[in-house]
Design a protein around this motif. Structure first.
Motif, PDB file in Angstrom:
ATOM      1  N   GLU A 169       0.935  -0.909  -0.430  1.00 55.81           N
ATOM      2  CA  GLU A 169      -0.079   0.452  -0.088  1.00 55.81           C
ATOM      3  C   GLU A 169       0.385   1.323   0.050  1.00 55.81           C
ATOM      4  O   GLU A 169       0.324   1.757  -0.666  1.00 55.81           O
ATOM      5  CB  GLU A 169      -1.478  -0.049   1.001  1.00 55.81           C
ATOM      6  CG  GLU A 169      -2.081  -0.673   1.191  1.00 55.81           C
ATOM      7  CD  GLU A 169      -3.355  -0.942   2.101  1.00 55.81           C
ATOM      8  OE1 GLU A 169      -3.892  -1.522   2.603  1.00 55.81           O
ATOM      9  OE2 GLU A 169      -2.847  -0.664   3.185  1.00 55.81           O
ATOM     10  N   ALA A 170       1.737   1.335   0.589  1.00 54.66           N
ATOM     11  CA  ALA A 170       2.770   2.501   0.762  1.00 54.66           C
ATOM     12  C   ALA A 170       3.585   1.942  -0.414  1.00 54.66           C
ATOM     13  O   ALA A 170       3.566   4.160  -0.732  1.00 54.66           O
ATOM     14  CB  ALA A 170       3.811   1.934   2.275  1.00 54.66           C
ATOM     15  N   MET A 171       4.126   1.534  -0.876  1.00 56.58           N
ATOM     16  CA  MET A 171       4.609   1.772  -2.221  1.00 56.58           C
ATOM     17  C   MET A 171       3.718   2.097  -2.862  1.00 56.58           C
ATOM     18  O   MET A 171       3.699   3.052  -4.101  1.00 56.58           O
ATOM     19  CB  MET A 171       5.190   0.417  -2.758  1.00 56.58           C
ATOM     20  CG  MET A 171       6.756   0.391  -2.333  1.00 56.58           C
ATOM     21  SD  MET A 171       7.249  -1.551  -3.085  1.00 56.58           S
ATOM     22  CE  MET A 171       7.081  -2.942  -1.635  1.00 56.58           C
ATOM     23  N   ALA A 172       2.047   1.576  -3.458  1.00 51.60           N
ATOM     24  CA  ALA A 172       0.991   2.520  -4.594  1.00 51.60           C
ATOM     25  C   ALA A 172       0.763   3.668  -3.777  1.00 51.60           C
ATOM     26  O   ALA A 172       0.618   3.989  -5.100  1.00 51.60           O
ATOM     27  CB  ALA A 172       0.247   2.007  -4.085  1.00 51.60           C
ATOM     28  N   ASN A 222      12.308  -6.598  -0.888  1.00 56.74           N
ATOM     29  CA  ASN A 222      13.418  -7.531   0.032  1.00 56.74           C
ATOM     30  C   ASN A 222      12.593  -8.322   0.811  1.00 56.74           C
ATOM     31  O   ASN A 222      12.121  -9.675   1.888  1.00 56.74           O
ATOM     32  CB  ASN A 222      14.654  -6.893   0.275  1.00 56.74           C
ATOM     33  CG  ASN A 222      15.543  -7.212  -0.985  1.00 56.74           C
ATOM     34  OD1 ASN A 222      15.392  -8.333  -2.186  1.00 56.74           O
ATOM     35  ND2 ASN A 222      16.925  -5.984  -0.690  1.00 56.74           N
ATOM     36  N   ILE A 223      11.514  -7.360   1.769  1.00 56.79           N
ATOM     37  CA  ILE A 223      11.017  -7.553   2.585  1.00 56.79           C
ATOM     38  C   ILE A 223       9.788  -8.542   2.804  1.00 56.79           C
ATOM     39  O   ILE A 223       9.900  -9.365   3.734  1.00 56.79           O
ATOM     40  CB  ILE A 223      10.586  -6.090   3.756  1.00 56.79           C
ATOM     41  CG1 ILE A 223      12.246  -5.945   4.183  1.00 56.79           C
ATOM     42  CG2 ILE A 223       9.991  -6.439   4.921  1.00 56.79           C
ATOM     43  CD1 ILE A 223      11.810  -4.015   5.608  1.00 56.79           C
ATOM     44  N   PRO A 239       9.707   5.699  -4.614  1.00 62.27           N
ATOM     45  CA  PRO A 239      10.936   4.588  -5.710  1.00 62.27           C
ATOM     46  C   PRO A 239      12.337   3.728  -5.437  1.00 62.27           C
ATOM     47  O   PRO A 239      12.148   2.666  -5.671  1.00 62.27           O
ATOM     48  CB  PRO A 239      10.690   4.989  -7.452  1.00 62.27           C
ATOM     49  CG  PRO A 239      10.140   5.567  -7.265  1.00 62.27           C
ATOM     50  CD  PRO A 239       9.556   6.622  -5.477  1.00 62.27           C
ATOM     51  N   GLU A 240      12.871   4.604  -5.425  1.00 58.39           N
ATOM     52  CA  GLU A 240      14.435   4.565  -4.534  1.00 58.39           C
ATOM     53  C   GLU A 240      14.220   3.776  -3.429  1.00 58.39           C
ATOM     54  O   GLU A 240      15.541   2.730  -2.620  1.00 58.39           O
ATOM     55  CB  GLU A 240      15.605   5.775  -5.230  1.00 58.39           C
ATOM     56  CG  GLU A 240      15.083   6.582  -2.975  1.00 58.39           C
ATOM     57  CD  GLU A 240      14.138   7.666  -4.142  1.00 58.39           C
ATOM     58  OE1 GLU A 240      12.933   7.749  -4.941  1.00 58.39           O
ATOM     59  OE2 GLU A 240      13.530   8.973  -3.597  1.00 58.39           O
ATOM     60  N   MET A 241      13.929   3.668  -2.956  1.00 56.17           N
ATOM     61  CA  MET A 241      13.248   2.873  -1.372  1.00 56.17           C
ATOM     62  C   MET A 241      13.197   1.579  -2.010  1.00 56.17           C
ATOM     63  O   MET A 241      12.902   0.728  -1.103  1.00 56.17           O
ATOM     64  CB  MET A 241      12.824   3.753  -0.316  1.00 56.17           C
ATOM     65  CG  MET A 241      13.202   5.112   0.373  1.00 56.17           C
ATOM     66  SD  MET A 241      14.738   4.388   1.144  1.00 56.17           S
ATOM     67  CE  MET A 241      13.848   4.527   2.870  1.00 56.17           C
ATOM     68  N   GLN A 242      12.167   1.139  -2.828  1.00 63.31           N
ATOM     69  CA  GLN A 242      11.532   0.061  -2.509  1.00 63.31           C
ATOM     70  C   GLN A 242      11.957  -1.138  -3.024  1.00 63.31           C
ATOM     71  O   GLN A 242      11.860  -1.718  -2.128  1.00 63.31           O
ATOM     72  CB  GLN A 242      10.710   0.248  -4.269  1.00 63.31           C
ATOM     73  CG  GLN A 242       9.616   0.993  -3.738  1.00 63.31           C
ATOM     74  CD  GLN A 242       8.998   1.601  -5.330  1.00 63.31           C
ATOM     75  OE1 GLN A 242       8.944   0.827  -5.961  1.00 63.31           O
ATOM     76  NE2 GLN A 242       7.879   2.312  -5.417  1.00 63.31           N
ATOM     77  N   GLN A 243      13.183  -1.034  -3.374  1.00 61.62           N
ATOM     78  CA  GLN A 243      14.173  -2.063  -3.476  1.00 61.62           C
ATOM     79  C   GLN A 243      14.459  -2.874  -1.592  1.00 61.62           C
ATOM     80  O   GLN A 243      14.006  -4.075  -2.053  1.00 61.62           O
ATOM     81  CB  GLN A 243      15.240  -1.880  -4.157  1.00 61.62           C
ATOM     82  CG  GLN A 243      16.224  -3.262  -3.991  1.00 61.62           C
ATOM     83  CD  GLN A 243      15.604  -4.075  -4.772  1.00 61.62           C
ATOM     84  OE1 GLN A 243      15.014  -3.749  -6.173  1.00 61.62           O
ATOM     85  NE2 GLN A 243      15.951  -5.534  -4.752  1.00 61.62           N
TER      86      GLN A 243
END
Ligand code: ADP
Length: 484
Positions: free
Chosen positions: A283-286, A300-301, A292-296
Motif C-alpha cells: 500500500e505504502a509503495m502504491a 526484499n522484506i 521508488p528509490e527506497m522500494q528495493q
C-alpha cells in the motif's frame, strides 16, 4: 485433527424401556412354563411311579398269600372261616378289595374295605391271562367297580394244578389323592423359586438396565455436542469399564477440540502477521509513501515474508501428511552419509555469511540405512536449520554418526543459545517456540521439530535432545542399519 464436531442435533435418541419390558415378559412366560411343566410332567411322572410301586406291593402280597397260605384251603388243611379271616386281614392291611375265585371266576371268598362295592358271585368274562406279561391291569375290572382300580392276580397252585386265583383290587383314587398331596409341595416349591428368581430381575434392573440408561443418556449428550458430560457409573464391572472408556473418549475428543481451536488460532496468527506487513508495504509503495528509490529494501522484506508464508504452508502440508492414518513411508536402502553431506552443503551460503563451520564426524565412508530418504532429508534439514539459526556467529556445528548394533545414531550438535529446561519437552509441540528464540528467529514457524518427531516416529525410531541454556543443544535420532 480429523475430528469435526457433528451437527448439534437436539432431538435425543428415544430412551425407551423395551429391554426391561422384554425381560418382564420373559419372566412371566417363565412362570407359566414352570407351572405348566410341573403340572404335566412332574404330575405324570409322580403318578406313574406311585402306581407301579403300589402295584408291586400288591403283587408281592398277593403272591405271598397265594403261595404260602391259600393252597392249604384246597388241600382242606385250612377252613373257609380261616380263609375269610385272612382275606379280611389282607384287605384291611392293603386298603383294598380281595377276592379268591376258582378257575372259572366263581367267587369263593371275598373281603373289602369301605367304599368298595360288594363282590359279584361270578366274575363276568373271567380270563386269568388277561394282564399278559404286566404284573397289574388298570380299569373297572369287567364292570365290577364304579371307578378305576389297579388289579393284581396270583394263581393258587395245589398238587401241581391251578385251583384258583387271588385277586387284589386297589382304587386308583387313593393314588391320585396321594399324588395331589405330593404335587401341592411341588407347586409350593416352584412358586417359591419363581418368586426368588424375581431377584434376578431386580439385579438386572440395578446392575444392567440403570447403568445402561445412564450410558445411553451420555451417548445422546455427546451426540448433541456436550462433551463435558461425565457418566456417573463407577462400578468395577463391565458397565463401569464401558463408562470409564466413554468418559475417557469424551475427554480425548474435548482435548482434540481444544487442540484444534488452538491450532487454527496459531495458523491464522502466523498467516496474518506476514500478510499484514506485505499489505502495509505494498500500500505504502502504491500510494507513494515509499519513494521508488527506497522500494528495493521493502521488496526484499516482502520477499522474506512471502518465503515465510511458503515455508509455513509447506510445513502444514507435511504435518497433514503425517496425520493421515495410512501414511506410507517410501522406504529404501540409502547411504545416510551422502544425505548428511548434501543437506549440510545446502547451508554453505548462510554458514559462510555467519562464519559458522559444520564439522562432519562420520563413522565410515558409507553407511547404509533403511528409511524414507526424503523424510530423513527433511529431518536433517530441520535440525541443521535450527542449529544454524540458534548458533552465534563464529561458532561450529557437529554432525556425527555412530554405528551401534543394528542401528545408526545421528547427532546434530550446536554451541548456540540452548533450550531452557522447562521448554525441553514442549519443543516438539506444534507452533511451540521458546521465548528466547522468538527474538532471534523471526522466520521460524514452530513446526519444524513436530515434523522431525513425527517423521522419526513413523519409522518406529526415537529422537532425543540434550540441551543446556547458553551452552548448546544436541539432537540424536536412530535409524535401522542395512548391510553395507
Ligand atoms: P522453529 O521453526 O521455530 O525452529 P521448531 O519446531 O524447529 O520451530 O523448534 C521449536 C523451538 O525449539 C524453537 O523455536 C526453539 O525455541 C527451540 N529449538 C529448536 N532447536 C533448537 C536449537 N538447536 N537450539 C536452541 N533452541 C532450539
Amino acid at each position: 485433527m480429523a475430528f469435526r464436531r457433528g451437527k448439534t442435533k437436539k432431538d435425543s435418541l428415544p430412551l425407551n424401556s423395551t429391554l426391561y419390558l422384554k425381560f418382564i415378559v420373559v419372566y412371566i412366560i417363565l412362570g407359566f412354563l414352570a407351572l405348566f411343566v410341573s403340572a404335566t410332567l412332574a404330575s405324570g411322572l409322580t403318578y406313574s411311579s406311585l402306581k407301579s410301586s403300589e402295584a408291586d406291593r400288591l403283587y408281592a402280597q398277593a403272591t405271598a398269600m397265594a403261595n404260602d397260605y391259600l393252597p392249604g384251603y384246597f388241600s382242606e388243611a385250612v377252613s373257609g372261616a380261616e380263609v375269610t379271616m385272612q382275606l379280611r386281614g389282607l384287605s384291611s392291611y392293603m386298603g383294598a378289595a380281595v377276592w379268591l375265585v376258582d378257575q372259572e371266576g366263581t367267587m369263593l371268598f371275598s373281603a373289602r374295605r369301605d367304599g368298595y362295592p360288594a363282590a359279584p358271585g361270578q366274575v363276568p368274562g373271567f380270563n386269568p391271562a388277561e394282564s399278559g406279561s404286566a404284573t397289574y391291569q388298570e380299569g373297572d375290572y369287567h364292570g365290577c367297580f364304579a371307578e378305576d382300580v389297579i388289579t393284581v392276580s396270583a394263581p393258587v397252585v395245589q398238587g401241581f394244578s391251578t385251583k384258583g386265583y387271588l385277586l387284589i383290587h386297589k382304587s386308583v383314587s387313593d393314588l391320585t389323592d396321594f399324588r395331589d398331596m405330593l404335587m401341592r409341595s411341588v407347586y409350593a416349591t416352584v412358586i417359591l423359586i419363581y418368586l426368588l428368581s424375581f431377584l434376578v430381575l431386580l439385579a438386572f434392573q440395578f446392575l444392567v438396565y440403570r447403568p445402561l440408561r445412564r450410558i445411553t443418556e451420555a451417548a445422546t449428550q455427546y451426540a448433541s455436542g456436550n462433551l463435558d458430560y461425565e457418566i456417573p457409573v463407577t462400578t468395577q464391572d463391565e458397565m463401569g469399564y464401558l463408562s470409564a472408556s466413554l468418559n475417557y473418549m469424551s475427554a480425548q475428543l474435548r482435548d482434540m477440540e481444544d487442540y484444534q481451536k488452538k491450532f487454527v488460532a496459531n495458523v491464522s496468527h502466523d498467516f496474518r502477521s506476514p500478510l499484514t506487513s506485505i499489505k502495509g508495504y505494498v500500500e505504502a509503495m502504491a500510494d507513494g509513501t515509499i519513494p521508488p528509490e527506497m522500494q528495493q529494501k521493502y521488496l526484499n522484506i516482502i520477499l522474506f515474508e512471502t518465503e515465510r508464508l511458503t515455508d509455513l504452508t509447506q510445513d502444514l502440508l507435511t504435518l497433514n501428511e503425517f496425520d493421515r492414518r495410512d501414511l506410507m513411508l517410501d522406504k529404501e536402502v540409502f547411504d545416510i552419509h551422502e544425505v548428511i553431506k548434501n543437506t549440510a552443503a545446502s547451508f554453505e551460503g548462510i554458514c559462510t555469511k555467519r562464519r559458522i563451520s559444520i564439522e562432519l564426524l562420520l563413522a565410515a565412508r558409507h553407511l547404509n540405512v533403511y528409511a524414507d530418504r526424503k523424510k530423513i532429508q527433511q529431518v536433517l534439514y530441520n535440525l541443521i536449520d535450527n542449529a544454524v539459526k540458534f548458533s552465534d556467529a563464529d561458532s561450529s556445528i557437529t554432525i556425527e554418526t555412530t554405528d551401534r548394533g543394528d542401528k545408526v545414531y545421528i547427532s546434530v550438535k550446536d554451541y548456540g543459545i540452548g533450550i531452557p529446561r522447562e521448554s525441553l519437552n514442549k519443543i516438539w509441540e506444534r507452533f511451540y517456540k521458546t521465548d528466547t528464540s522468538r527474538g532471534k528467529d523471526k522466520r521460524g514457524t514452530g513446526l519444524g521439530l513436530s515434523i522431525v518427531k513425527e517423521a522419526i516416529q513413523a519409522h518406529g525410531e526415537n529422537i532425543n535432545v540434550i540441551s543446556t541454556e547458553g551452552v548448546g543443544s544436541e539432537f540424536i535420532f536412530s535409524l535401522p542399519k542395512r548391510g553395507n
